[in-house]
Design an enzyme around this catalytic site. Structure first.
Site, PDB file in Angstrom:
ATOM      1  N   HIS A   1       0.846  -1.192   0.000  1.00 12.42           N
ATOM      2  CA  HIS A   1       0.000   0.000   0.000  1.00 12.42           C
ATOM      3  C   HIS A   1       0.886   1.247   0.000  1.00 12.42           C
ATOM      4  O   HIS A   1       1.503   1.581   1.021  1.00 12.42           O
ATOM      5  CB  HIS A   1      -0.903   0.021   1.231  1.00 12.42           C
ATOM      6  CG  HIS A   1      -2.010  -0.981   1.177  1.00 12.42           C
ATOM      7  ND1 HIS A   1      -2.330  -1.809   2.235  1.00 12.42           N
ATOM      8  CD2 HIS A   1      -2.882  -1.296   0.186  1.00 12.42           C
ATOM      9  CE1 HIS A   1      -3.354  -2.578   1.901  1.00 12.42           C
ATOM     10  NE2 HIS A   1      -3.705  -2.283   0.662  1.00 12.42           N
TER      11      HIS A   1
ATOM     12  N   TYR B   1       4.278  -0.611   4.834  1.00 16.70           N
ATOM     13  CA  TYR B   1       4.893  -1.873   5.286  1.00 16.70           C
ATOM     14  C   TYR B   1       3.942  -3.057   5.170  1.00 16.70           C
ATOM     15  O   TYR B   1       3.929  -3.950   6.008  1.00 16.70           O
ATOM     16  CB  TYR B   1       5.402  -1.750   6.729  1.00 16.70           C
ATOM     17  CG  TYR B   1       6.069  -0.434   7.032  1.00 16.70           C
ATOM     18  CD1 TYR B   1       7.121   0.042   6.245  1.00 16.70           C
ATOM     19  CD2 TYR B   1       5.655   0.367   8.089  1.00 16.70           C
ATOM     20  CE1 TYR B   1       7.731   1.263   6.503  1.00 16.70           C
ATOM     21  CE2 TYR B   1       6.254   1.585   8.355  1.00 16.70           C
ATOM     22  CZ  TYR B   1       7.294   2.030   7.561  1.00 16.70           C
ATOM     23  OH  TYR B   1       7.889   3.239   7.814  1.00 16.70           O
ATOM     24  N   HIS B   2       3.157  -3.065   4.096  1.00 20.13           N
ATOM     25  CA  HIS B   2       2.168  -4.124   3.878  1.00 20.13           C
ATOM     26  C   HIS B   2       2.594  -5.015   2.706  1.00 20.13           C
ATOM     27  O   HIS B   2       1.804  -5.331   1.839  1.00 20.13           O
ATOM     28  CB  HIS B   2       0.788  -3.516   3.598  1.00 20.13           C
ATOM     29  CG  HIS B   2       0.214  -2.767   4.751  1.00 20.13           C
ATOM     30  ND1 HIS B   2      -0.886  -1.935   4.635  1.00 20.13           N
ATOM     31  CD2 HIS B   2       0.578  -2.729   6.065  1.00 20.13           C
ATOM     32  CE1 HIS B   2      -1.159  -1.410   5.821  1.00 20.13           C
ATOM     33  NE2 HIS B   2      -0.291  -1.880   6.703  1.00 20.13           N
ATOM     34  N   GLN B   3       3.843  -5.435   2.702  1.00 21.50           N
ATOM     35  CA  GLN B   3       4.344  -6.218   1.570  1.00 21.50           C
ATOM     36  C   GLN B   3       3.720  -7.618   1.567  1.00 21.50           C
ATOM     37  O   GLN B   3       3.758  -8.325   2.572  1.00 21.50           O
ATOM     38  CB  GLN B   3       5.876  -6.367   1.662  1.00 21.50           C
ATOM     39  CG  GLN B   3       6.602  -5.053   1.760  1.00 21.50           C
ATOM     40  CD  GLN B   3       6.939  -4.643   3.178  1.00 21.50           C
ATOM     41  OE1 GLN B   3       6.200  -4.917   4.112  1.00 21.50           O
ATOM     42  NE2 GLN B   3       8.055  -3.966   3.358  1.00 21.50           N
TER      43      GLN B   3
END
Length: 505
Positions: A232, A432-434
């Site tokens: 995101h 940090y939504h990998q």
């Protein structure tokens, strides 16, 4: 991450940072504690792509199983699970002022997973003022089991693969600088996250043939490991507002907050302030599902320490930090963060070398989609936020955009479309939504790495169970969905092995 031509151009070092939760409990120990499941379309689209058992109704059962909602009214949230969650409402005036401003614009309504356009004070992974991470919730209660072993400071280099029949036999791991080989009796579960799970698979010869051969790694199975990296992308800007809506903290106030927390687990330090007041908006008005998520952060006047910490964590350029500091001298700052819900841009993970402990190459490729749709979503979000500033509700509190310049955007006038597009490419970051680098899909999907039961295609004896299996990123913060994937994966393991035992009997 690696330098990019489409994003992070103006951040220090010209790169976005990629922190990881290298700790027992993973990133649930270092995250913002926001608990968001996503909406019905997220999961139904997975099922429609051939991932049987991953539709919304099916995963809802998994959520309800591990959730331990502590509120009096939990709705569809589970009450008896291991992970304690609560709702929380920020008590400073700015929270209700924002609600009134969004109502004035016609955007405010109550959010739910079934009606996912609106605003809410989201659940948080906090109970009685304390973070409830996955280590505390799931491991601590069973730490004395005789069949549970946990190794700290351990790093897996590769899977042990019998190439004759393409079966994973165990793992090779470095513990206290010693390389050990651990054999599996049944199968190996790989849960190293969206960055390291693909790295371990590729180190083991499971990945894109052309990439592995370029490094001289023997190819066991040709799969699109490391591709489909999704995240995101976010963009933040500041609004100066009257000091009456956000209380400035004195040193004495800070001491009071610390006292309240350590004595009673209450006060500002027991929550996440304004962060969990979030909104979901469709900027095109073409769907009942959102394309933009909004977060809000409040900082009282002269909060230089918080501004410097924010700048350090996100590699912000000095020019931007100084503009925020200057604004902070005479007013409070409200930061609005816009998040692209369903990104069209995808990145990839590649090996840097044949050294299994070398850092991988990370190419997020934010804003690289062919039609610039991700950039347009943020631009629409900026325009919406400017309308918010102009509402009667906020104008009475002297709301105003904090103006700034950037070295790479000096040719554009502030607050023009061209300026904002340039600013996004220079200082936008990510949340940090990998996910997505070991994509789940049926065998007919050429991009799929694992099947709907999370078994790696073409290989026996290994499953991937973490955020890397998401075909598409969910609409919101990813901590809750990744815990659900763990719960679902555990169920699949039990189903398969109990079935094997029954067949043997």
């Amino acid at each position: 991450m690696e330098p990019s031509e489409t994003c992070c151009l103006g951040l220090k070092g010209n790169v976005c940072s990629y922190p990881r939760g290298k700790v027992l409990g993973g990133s649930s120990v270092i995250n913002a504690m926001l608990y968001v499941r996503g909406n019905t379309r997220d999961y139904n689209s997975w099922a429609e792509a051939g991932n049987v058992g991953w539709d919304y109704e099916s995963v809802l059962k998994q959520y309800e199983k591990f959730e331990g909602c502590q509120d009096s009214n939990c709705g569809l949230y589970g009450k008896n699970g291991e992970l304690e969650i609560t709702t929380y409402k920020y008590q400073e005036p700015i929270r209700d002022i924002l609600e009134d401003a969004y109502k004035e614009l016609g955007y405010y309504r109550e959010y739910s997973e079934e009606k996912p356009l609106g605003f809410w004070d989201s659940f948080v992974t906090i109970n009685k003022g304390t973070r409830t991470n996955t280590a505390k919730s799931f491991i601590e209660p069973i730490k004395d089991r005789k069949n549970l072993y946990v190794a700290l400071n351990a790093e897996v280099s590769q899977l042990i693969v019998d190439k004759s029949d393409k079966t994973v036999k165990g793992v090779e791991v470095k513990i206290n600088e010693k390389i050990l080989k651990l054999n599996a009796k049944k199968e190996v579960i790989l849960s190293a996250g969206a960055i390291n799970s693909p790295q371990i698979l590729m180190n083991s010869g499971i990945g894109p043939k052309e990439h592995l051969e370029s490094l001289g790694i023997d190819v066991v199975t040709n799969l699109r490991v490391g591709e489909n990296l999704q995240d995101h992308a976010i963009f933040s800007f500041a609004i100066s507002v009257d000091n009456s809506v956000i209380k400035a903290k004195t040193d004495l106030d800070a001491l009071d907050d610390i006292y309240q927390y350590f004595m009673h687990r209450s006060g500002p330090l027991s929550g996440v302030e304004l962060l969990n007041f979030m909104g979901y908006v469709n900027t095109k008005n073409d769907s009942i599902f959102p394309d933009l998520q909004l977060f809000h952060t409040a900082m009282g006047a002269d909060n230089v320490d918080a501004l410097e910490e924010m700048a350090r964590a996100t590699n912000l350029p000095d020019e931007l930090t100084e503009a925020f500091k200057e604004s902070s001298k005479h007013s409070s700052n409200l930061f609005i963060t816009l998040q692209v819900m369903n990104p069209k841009s995808t990145g990839k993970i590649l090996l840097r070398s044949t050294d299994p402990f070398d850092k991988p190459k990370i190419f997020p490729n934010y804003f690289s989609d062919e039609n610039n749709e991700d950039l347009e979503v943020l631009l629409n979000g900026i325009k919406l936020s400017k309308k918010l500033i102009q509402t009667k509700t906020l104008t009475q509190y002297k709301a105003k955009l904090v103006e700034y310049t950037l070295p790479n955007c000096k040719e554009y006038d502030f607050d023009t479309d061209e300026f904002w597009k340039c600013s996004v490419r220079n200082v936008a970051s990510h949340l940090y939504h990998q996910v997505g680098t070991c994509k789940m899909g049926p065998e007919r999907d050429p991009a799929a790495v694992v099947d709907p039961r999370l078994r790696v295609h073409g290989i026996k004896g290994v499953r991937v169970i973490d955020g890397s299996i998401m075909p598409t990123v969910t609409s919101g913060n990813t901590n809750a969905p990744i815990i659900m994937i763990g719960e679902k994966g555990a169920e699949l393991i039990k189903e398969d092995w109990l079935q094997n035992i029954h067949e043997e009997l």
